[in-house]
Design a protein around this motif. Sequence first.
Motif, short mmCIF file in Angstrom:
data_model
loop_
_atom_site.label_atom_id
_atom_site.label_comp_id
_atom_site.label_asym_id
_atom_site.label_seq_id
_atom_site.Cartn_x
_atom_site.Cartn_y
_atom_site.Cartn_z
N LEU A 47 -20.91 95.36 38.19
CA LEU A 47 -21.52 93.79 37.76
C LEU A 47 -22.91 94.65 38.81
O LEU A 47 -23.88 95.28 39.27
N ALA A 48 -24.11 93.35 38.48
CA ALA A 48 -25.39 93.51 38.57
C ALA A 48 -25.96 92.29 39.61
O ALA A 48 -26.26 92.92 40.28
N ALA A 49 -24.59 91.27 39.14
CA ALA A 49 -25.27 89.92 40.52
C ALA A 49 -24.26 89.08 40.16
O ALA A 49 -23.89 88.99 39.09
N LEU A 50 -24.15 88.46 40.42
CA LEU A 50 -23.11 87.30 41.22
C LEU A 50 -24.14 86.06 41.53
O LEU A 50 -24.61 85.93 42.44
N TYR A 51 -23.96 85.08 40.67
CA TYR A 51 -25.09 83.52 40.67
C TYR A 51 -23.74 82.66 40.70
O TYR A 51 -22.51 82.36 39.89
N LEU A 52 -23.71 82.12 42.00
CA LEU A 52 -22.95 80.95 42.33
C LEU A 52 -24.08 79.46 42.09
O LEU A 52 -25.11 79.21 42.28
N GLN A 53 -23.42 78.74 41.04
CA GLN A 53 -24.05 76.56 42.20
C GLN A 53 -22.99 75.65 42.61
O GLN A 53 -21.82 76.49 42.70
N HIS A 54 -23.58 75.49 42.82
CA HIS A 54 -22.55 74.05 43.70
C HIS A 54 -23.42 72.88 43.54
O HIS A 54 -24.53 72.69 43.01
N TYR A 55 -22.60 71.62 43.92
CA TYR A 55 -23.44 70.03 43.76
C TYR A 55 -23.60 69.75 46.10
O TYR A 55 -22.89 69.53 46.37
N PRO A 56 -25.37 69.98 46.52
CA PRO A 56 -25.61 69.57 47.44
C PRO A 56 -25.10 68.68 47.89
O PRO A 56 -24.83 68.09 46.98
N ALA A 87 -28.27 83.85 43.39
CA ALA A 87 -28.02 85.27 42.68
C ALA A 87 -27.94 86.15 43.68
O ALA A 87 -28.66 86.46 44.45
N LEU A 88 -27.10 86.86 43.62
CA LEU A 88 -26.63 87.33 45.12
C LEU A 88 -26.12 88.75 44.11
O LEU A 88 -25.52 89.02 43.57
N ALA A 89 -26.52 90.41 44.99
CA ALA A 89 -26.78 91.52 44.05
C ALA A 89 -25.54 92.27 44.90
O ALA A 89 -24.91 91.05 46.23
N ALA A 90 -24.55 92.96 44.49
CA ALA A 90 -24.12 93.34 44.85
C ALA A 90 -23.83 94.04 46.51
O ALA A 90 -24.87 95.04 46.82
N GLY A 91 -22.30 94.05 46.36
CA GLY A 91 -22.70 93.91 48.58
C GLY A 91 -23.32 93.35 49.49
O GLY A 91 -23.81 94.01 50.67
N PHE A 124 -17.22 75.23 43.48
CA PHE A 124 -18.19 76.47 43.46
C PHE A 124 -18.46 76.80 41.99
O PHE A 124 -17.18 76.85 41.57
N TRP A 125 -19.32 76.50 41.23
CA TRP A 125 -19.41 77.77 40.17
C TRP A 125 -19.62 79.12 39.93
O TRP A 125 -21.03 78.74 40.93
N LYS A 126 -19.16 80.26 39.25
CA LYS A 126 -19.80 81.54 39.53
C LYS A 126 -19.87 82.39 38.26
O LYS A 126 -17.98 82.03 37.44
N ARG A 136 -20.09 86.33 32.15
CA ARG A 136 -19.18 85.24 31.57
C ARG A 136 -19.02 83.95 33.33
O ARG A 136 -19.19 84.73 34.32
N TRP A 137 -17.44 83.59 33.33
CA TRP A 137 -17.81 82.54 34.40
C TRP A 137 -16.62 82.86 34.57
O TRP A 137 -15.52 83.39 34.48
N VAL A 138 -16.60 82.74 36.28
CA VAL A 138 -15.56 83.47 37.12
C VAL A 138 -14.62 82.33 37.59
O VAL A 138 -14.68 80.94 37.61
N GLU A 139 -13.03 82.60 37.06
CA GLU A 139 -11.94 81.26 37.07
C GLU A 139 -11.00 82.61 38.70
O GLU A 139 -11.27 83.63 38.52
N ALA A 140 -10.93 81.47 39.21
CA ALA A 140 -9.89 81.98 40.59
C ALA A 140 -8.59 82.68 39.62
O ALA A 140 -7.98 82.46 38.60
#
Length: 153
Positions: A47-56, A87-91, A124-126, A136-140
């Motif tokens: 993984l290079a990064a995890l990107y999360l979105q949400h509705y404020p 965008a969040l980096a690994a770790g 959240f959408w990851k 790829r988009w992450v599912e539970a």
Amino acid sequence: MHCEITVQSAAFDLGTEEKALRQYAGDAGALVAFQGMVRAFDEATTLAALYLQHYPGVTEAEIRRIAMQAAQRWEISACRVIHRVGALAAGEPIVLVLVTAGHRAAAFAAAEYLMDYLKTEAPFWKREDFVDGTHRWVEAKSSDQAASERWHG
């Protein structure tokens, strides 16, 4: 019960948050802390990064709703939930759940309940971005779904 919910892009400090929450803990005999970090590997891909979105506003309200449900199930005195977006980096830390209660069983159960909800149902959408340029988009995960099902019924 005092409960603070924050969705933010900025990093947080567990020690600072724990100290701030203790002022609302009353005579609590337990404080449970869970801090989740972005993992570097997913199966065989790096993984290079995890990107999360949400509705404020919507996301915070939903997390608050589940925190209030936790307070109805267990006698907790305070809680603090921080979930990062962007965008969040690994770790990097991604989530923090702090719960205070009179006794450890209630604090542990409420914290686990909150985390199970955050992993499976929080809005959240990851997206995982990999070092090879794919994403790829992450599912539970089914294991997370199974863990959360124990709270129903």
